[in-house]
Design an enzyme around this catalytic site. Structure first.
Site, PDB file in Angstrom:
ATOM      1  N   SER A  13       0.818  -1.220   0.000  1.00  0.00           N
ATOM      2  CA  SER A  13       0.000   0.000   0.000  1.00  0.00           C
ATOM      3  C   SER A  13       0.850   1.268   0.000  1.00  0.00           C
ATOM      4  O   SER A  13       2.063   1.234   0.244  1.00  0.00           O
ATOM      5  CB  SER A  13      -0.942   0.040   1.207  1.00  0.00           C
ATOM      6  OG  SER A  13      -0.325   0.700   2.298  1.00  0.00           O
ATOM      7  N   ILE A  14       0.152   2.359  -0.225  1.00  0.00           N
ATOM      8  CA  ILE A  14       0.743   3.700  -0.214  1.00  0.00           C
ATOM      9  C   ILE A  14       1.435   4.005   1.114  1.00  0.00           C
ATOM     10  O   ILE A  14       2.332   4.836   1.192  1.00  0.00           O
ATOM     11  CB  ILE A  14      -0.381   4.727  -0.491  1.00  0.00           C
ATOM     12  CG1 ILE A  14       0.180   6.126  -0.712  1.00  0.00           C
ATOM     13  CG2 ILE A  14      -1.409   4.742   0.636  1.00  0.00           C
ATOM     14  CD1 ILE A  14      -0.839   7.112  -1.243  1.00  0.00           C
ATOM     15  N   LYS A  15       0.999   3.324   2.183  1.00  0.00           N
ATOM     16  CA  LYS A  15       1.465   3.683   3.526  1.00  0.00           C
ATOM     17  C   LYS A  15       2.899   3.240   3.810  1.00  0.00           C
ATOM     18  O   LYS A  15       3.472   3.643   4.821  1.00  0.00           O
ATOM     19  CB  LYS A  15       0.514   3.116   4.574  1.00  0.00           C
ATOM     20  CG  LYS A  15      -0.854   3.723   4.500  1.00  0.00           C
ATOM     21  CD  LYS A  15      -0.818   5.146   4.964  1.00  0.00           C
ATOM     22  CE  LYS A  15      -1.921   5.959   4.353  1.00  0.00           C
ATOM     23  NZ  LYS A  15      -1.868   7.364   4.707  1.00  0.00           N
ATOM     24  N   ASP A  16       3.488   2.437   2.919  1.00  0.00           N
ATOM     25  CA  ASP A  16       4.910   2.096   3.094  1.00  0.00           C
ATOM     26  C   ASP A  16       5.752   3.364   3.036  1.00  0.00           C
ATOM     27  O   ASP A  16       6.758   3.500   3.730  1.00  0.00           O
ATOM     28  CB  ASP A  16       5.400   1.178   1.960  1.00  0.00           C
ATOM     29  CG  ASP A  16       4.790  -0.202   2.050  1.00  0.00           C
ATOM     30  OD1 ASP A  16       4.001  -0.442   2.982  1.00  0.00           O
ATOM     31  OD2 ASP A  16       5.111  -1.033   1.180  1.00  0.00           O
ATOM     32  N   GLY A  46       5.291   5.131   6.421  1.00  0.00           N
ATOM     33  CA  GLY A  46       5.931   4.387   7.509  1.00  0.00           C
ATOM     34  C   GLY A  46       7.430   4.676   7.523  1.00  0.00           C
ATOM     35  O   GLY A  46       7.995   5.057   8.555  1.00  0.00           O
TER      36      GLY A  46
END
Ligand code: PMP
Length: 313
Positions: free
Chosen positions: A40-43, A46
């Protein structure tokens, strides 16, 4: 391509020029964020948020990282903390998908569930409570941390401009924490003040003044106005019913071979509405944050699940 660690695969995702019928012969380009290694985009966020906290001295050796999350942020954070051998606790409202919760645990994070009816605010409060109890702990707190929009301002938005230059007429993105929309919109607006910026939310989210209630679309929808929206121009907020989002999810798999999650479906449904309002041959850019494979246990392709909204607590 030889790589030495998985973090080298974060970012530089493909931008697809969707070969679908778009009103007024316009083009919709979508950033395929499911191609990040954690799915996902959230890598991006993070990694960026953890590096930023280390630089600011908030995270030192052995610091326990605690974060409230709907799941994708948890996976992104767990990837970043695993590499740095930092113990990690993720606080997740229990309603979020089995796949995301399983992956967070597989990466070595400890999971604490909070009651779904307390929403993300319940998870935020629990994370703060744990921070007080655990010595040498740190909560990045995606909902207030400027490194959240910063991750997209510094990585994803420049990638879009490098691919499309100044030819973008509108930017459309869903909002959960609001980091994706705010970070990218700010960068694009600095490059072209004429660009139209459109926020997408599901029915049950409060931005357009509707009543807060449960929804099937996962990852977007807000319980409070994201602080990151301050100073960013918002031309409109489109509220997309679950049914429209899931129709696009099914259509993308069936006609384009694309496995997209429901927040991507909502972003596409909204982009098609935006195309109707813009002149002929406009260029619209949106973001597909993750893949449908993350929601198979929730029967994402099953059109008979329309009433699940009422069942989700
Ligand atoms: N889509 C999905 C699938 C997500 O997990 C998230 C983050 N919760 C978003 C969209 C929204 O991103 P943001 O928090 O940056 O607004």
């Amino acid at each position: 391509m030889i790589i030495k660690d998985i973090s080298q695969l974060i970012g530089n995702t493909p931008l697809i020029d969707l070969q679908i019928d778009v009103p007024k012969h316009s083009h919709i380009y979508a950033k395929l964020e499911m191609f990040n290694p954690g799915g996902s985009i959230k890598d991006r966020m993070g990694q960026y948020m953890i590096e930023d906290a280390i630089k600011r001295g908030k995270i030192k050796a052995g610091t326990t990282v605690i974060e409230p999350t709907a799941g994708n942020t948890g996976i992104g954070i767990a990837l970043a903390t695993q590499q740095r051998h930092l113990p990690t606790i993720l606080v997740v409202p229990e309603k979020f998908s089995y796949e995301k919760q399983t992956l967070m645990k597989a990466l070595g994070a400890r999971l604490i569930n909070t009651p779904s009816e307390l929403g993300i605010k319940g998870a935020m409060a629990k994370a703060r409570e744990l921070e007080k109890q655990i010595p040498n702990s740190y909560v990045p707190m995606q909902f207030e941390n400027p490194a959240n929009p910063g991750a997209y301002y510094h990585t994803l938005a420049p990638e879009i401009v490098s691919d499309l230059g100044d030819s973008i007429d509108a930017f459309v993105a869903g909002a959960g924490s609001g980091g994706t929309f705010a970070g990218i919109a700010k960068y694009l607006q600095e490059h072209n003040p004429q660009i139209k910026s459109v926020v997408v939310e599901p029915e049950g989210s409060i931005l357009n003044g509707g009543p807060a209630h449960a929804h099937r679309t996962e990852g977007i929808g807000v319980e409070f106005i994201p602080p990151f929206f301050k100073g960013v121009q918002i031309d409109s907020v489109l509220t997309i019913p679950d049914k429209e989002a899931f129709e696009q999810v099914r259509k993308m798999a069936k006609t384009q071979g694309l496995f997209i999650g429901s927040s991507s479906g909502a972003a596409l449904a909204a982009s098609l509405k935006v195309a109707k309002e813009l002149p002929e041959n406009s260029t619209i850019v949106t973001v597909f944050p993750d893949s449908s494979e993350r929601y198979l246990s929730e029967n994402i392709y099953d059109s008979e699940q329309k009433n699940q909204t009422e069942e989700v607590k």
